[in-house]
Design a protein around this motif. Structure first.
Motif, PDB file in Angstrom:
ATOM      1  N   GLU A   1       0.809  -1.179  -0.097  1.00  0.00           N
ATOM      2  CA  GLU A   1       0.104  -0.004  -0.071  1.00  0.00           C
ATOM      3  C   GLU A   1       0.902   1.298   0.055  1.00  0.00           C
ATOM      4  N   GLY A   2       0.354   2.382  -0.676  1.00  0.00           N
ATOM      5  CA  GLY A   2       1.119   3.666  -0.758  1.00  0.00           C
ATOM      6  C   GLY A   2       1.423   4.320   0.778  1.00  0.00           C
ATOM      7  N   GLU A   3       2.244   4.903   1.114  1.00  0.00           N
ATOM      8  CA  GLU A   3       2.605   5.247   2.490  1.00  0.00           C
ATOM      9  C   GLU A   3       3.731   6.570   2.216  1.00  0.00           C
ATOM     10  N   TYR A   4       3.453   7.501   3.194  1.00  0.00           N
ATOM     11  CA  TYR A   4       4.329   8.781   3.223  1.00  0.00           C
ATOM     12  C   TYR A   4       5.010   8.754   4.540  1.00  0.00           C
ATOM     13  N   LEU A   5       6.056   9.591   4.617  1.00  0.00           N
ATOM     14  CA  LEU A   5       6.709  10.013   5.823  1.00  0.00           C
ATOM     15  C   LEU A   5       7.035  11.471   5.503  1.00  0.00           C
ATOM     16  N   TYR A   6       6.134  12.187   6.315  1.00  0.00           N
ATOM     17  CA  TYR A   6       6.372  13.773   6.185  1.00  0.00           C
ATOM     18  C   TYR A   6       7.215  14.377   7.420  1.00  0.00           C
ATOM     19  N   PHE A   7       8.427  14.757   7.160  1.00  0.00           N
ATOM     20  CA  PHE A   7       9.368  15.386   8.083  1.00  0.00           C
ATOM     21  C   PHE A   7       9.335  16.819   8.161  1.00  0.00           C
TER      22      PHE A   7
ATOM     23  N   PRO B   1      11.348  11.953  16.019  1.00  0.00           N
ATOM     24  CA  PRO B   1       9.856  11.229  15.983  1.00  0.00           C
ATOM     25  C   PRO B   1       8.876  12.357  16.143  1.00  0.00           C
ATOM     26  N   GLU B   2       9.004  13.251  16.701  1.00  0.00           N
ATOM     27  CA  GLU B   2       7.899  14.151  17.037  1.00  0.00           C
ATOM     28  C   GLU B   2       7.726  15.062  15.737  1.00  0.00           C
ATOM     29  N   CYS B   3       8.613  14.904  14.931  1.00  0.00           N
ATOM     30  CA  CYS B   3       8.640  16.007  13.628  1.00  0.00           C
ATOM     31  C   CYS B   3       8.028  14.994  12.547  1.00  0.00           C
ATOM     32  N   ILE B   4       7.535  13.780  12.782  1.00  0.00           N
ATOM     33  CA  ILE B   4       7.395  12.941  11.633  1.00  0.00           C
ATOM     34  C   ILE B   4       5.806  12.768  11.647  1.00  0.00           C
ATOM     35  N   GLU B   5       5.204  13.066  10.527  1.00  0.00           N
ATOM     36  CA  GLU B   5       3.587  12.572  10.274  1.00  0.00           C
ATOM     37  C   GLU B   5       3.815  11.277   9.188  1.00  0.00           C
ATOM     38  N   ILE B   6       3.210  10.312   9.764  1.00  0.00           N
ATOM     39  CA  ILE B   6       2.972   9.201   8.809  1.00  0.00           C
ATOM     40  C   ILE B   6       1.642   8.821   8.292  1.00  0.00           C
ATOM     41  N   TYR B   7       1.711   8.244   7.196  1.00  0.00           N
ATOM     42  CA  TYR B   7       0.288   8.221   6.328  1.00  0.00           C
ATOM     43  C   TYR B   7       0.340   6.747   5.566  1.00  0.00           C
TER      44      TYR B   7
ATOM     45  N   ILE C   1       0.073   2.866  15.465  1.00  0.00           N
ATOM     46  CA  ILE C   1       1.270   2.140  15.932  1.00  0.00           C
ATOM     47  C   ILE C   1       2.371   3.388  15.995  1.00  0.00           C
ATOM     48  N   ILE C   2       2.647   4.447  15.056  1.00  0.00           N
ATOM     49  CA  ILE C   2       3.427   5.330  14.834  1.00  0.00           C
ATOM     50  C   ILE C   2       3.045   6.566  16.264  1.00  0.00           C
ATOM     51  N   GLN C   3       1.750   6.330  16.609  1.00  0.00           N
ATOM     52  CA  GLN C   3       1.328   7.221  17.789  1.00  0.00           C
ATOM     53  C   GLN C   3       1.903   6.377  19.051  1.00  0.00           C
ATOM     54  N   VAL C   4       1.913   5.313  19.066  1.00  0.00           N
ATOM     55  CA  VAL C   4       2.339   4.551  20.263  1.00  0.00           C
ATOM     56  C   VAL C   4       3.822   4.609  20.325  1.00  0.00           C
ATOM     57  N   PHE C   5       4.585   4.847  19.118  1.00  0.00           N
ATOM     58  CA  PHE C   5       5.928   4.954  19.159  1.00  0.00           C
ATOM     59  C   PHE C   5       6.453   6.334  19.818  1.00  0.00           C
TER      60      PHE C   5
END
Length: 321
Positions: free
Chosen positions: A153-159, A204-210, A220-224
């Protein structure tokens, strides 16, 4: 950025000149021979090249497409508007977005002063990057899983790292190298990109994941992020309440996506932090143990030795040599 390269980034490309002369659609033949709009790395990279950069085309909307490579979009100046799964992302100067090869996205029209740089990276390049990342870092582990699993599936990480001077300095060095042929070796470029990743996983506080159609991974990324901030006293019950999830369901999701329990993730983070403090040599072992959330010295020494094969004091002595 040195003036010569700055001017190259501002200059019109041949494609942009055609657009300004009346071309109303993107010339797909520049990007693919496929009937579908899947941009082909072979069109953009020379044979044997694993990484290169190109300036994003301005003055025209770039239609919805995928690509068969990994892509970074970096905003050198101005802004970049992307639409991913009907969600609009407005990247500002200095920000970076990581796109996997399954993402479906389109880009809004950029003006003359909106300069974005696309890093085109074949997936096999990350075999090298993996060797540079710290596998003990849970954020790093999550990013590696995102890159290397068979998840299609498509994913992005926004820094959101515009204010991070280290990240900006590394990006500038990479761009200078790639625009200055022969200035340094391609090995150095690999090292710089590896260093960039190492710096990015520290924030990690600067990362938005989708993840397209994958709500679980967003949980899961919110758990991390929670573990990164509250590893000393954090509990599964507390993060479950924050995320409005039943604790038993969240526990299953964590195990499914990380192959570890919440308790094990907390322990990994605590021990990783203990290693950092041991290397700093400012605190005693007892102070470090308490600082990372342990009260029982016997238990701390036991799990530390199980993990690293030596006691905390032996580790410190070894590190001092």
């Amino acid at each position: 950025m040195i003036r010569d390269i700055h001017e190259k980034l501002l200059a019109l490309t041949d494609e942009e000149k055609q657009i300004l002369n009346g071309e109303i659609e993107v010339d797909r033949s520049l990007y693919t021979d496929n009937g579908q709009f899947i941009i082909d790395s072979d069109k953009l990279l020379s044979q044997g090249e694993l990484i290169d950069i190109r300036k994003h085309t301005r003055f025209i909307k770039f239609p919805e497409h995928k690509h068969n490579y990994i892509e970074f979009n970096y905003v050198y100046q101005g802004e970049l508007k992307e639409i991913i799964d009907n969600k609009e992302i407005n990247l500002k100067k200095g920000e970076l977005i990581f796109l996997n090869q399954y993402i479906n996205h389109e880009l809004e029209i950029c003006s003359e002063n909106d300069i974005s740089i696309n890093f085109i990276i074949r997936p096999e390049f990350f075999d090298y990057i993996l060797s540079l990342l710290d596998n003990e870092n849970i954020i790093s582990r999550f990013l590696i899983t995102t890159l290397y699993t068979d998840y299609k599936e498509g994913e992005y990480l926004y820094f959101k790292v515009a204010e991070d001077e280290k990240v900006q300095e590394i990006l500038e060095k990479i761009i200078i190298e790639l625009y200055t042929d022969g200035m340094m070796s391609r090995v150095t470029i690999k090292l710089l990109v590896g260093l960039l990743f190492v710096e990015l996983v520290k924030t990690p506080e600067c990362i938005e994941i989708y993840s397209v159609d994958n709500y679980d991974k967003m949980i899961i990324i919110q758990v991390f992020k929670y573990i990164h901030e509250f590893y000393k006293e954090g509990t599964l019950l507390e993060i479950a309440e924050k995320l409005k999830q039943p604790d038993y369901k969240l526990s299953k999701l964590i195990k499914k996506h990380t192959q570890m329990t919440f308790k094990e993730l907390i322990q990994e983070k605590r021990l990783s932090r203990a290693i950092e403090l041991l290397k700093a040599r400012d605190l005693s072992v007892v102070e470090i143990m308490q600082k990372v959330g342990y009260e029982n010295p016997t238990y701390f020494y036991k799990i530390f030795k199980e993990k690293y094969g030596v006691t905390p004091m032996e580790y410190r002595k070894k590190d001092n040599k």
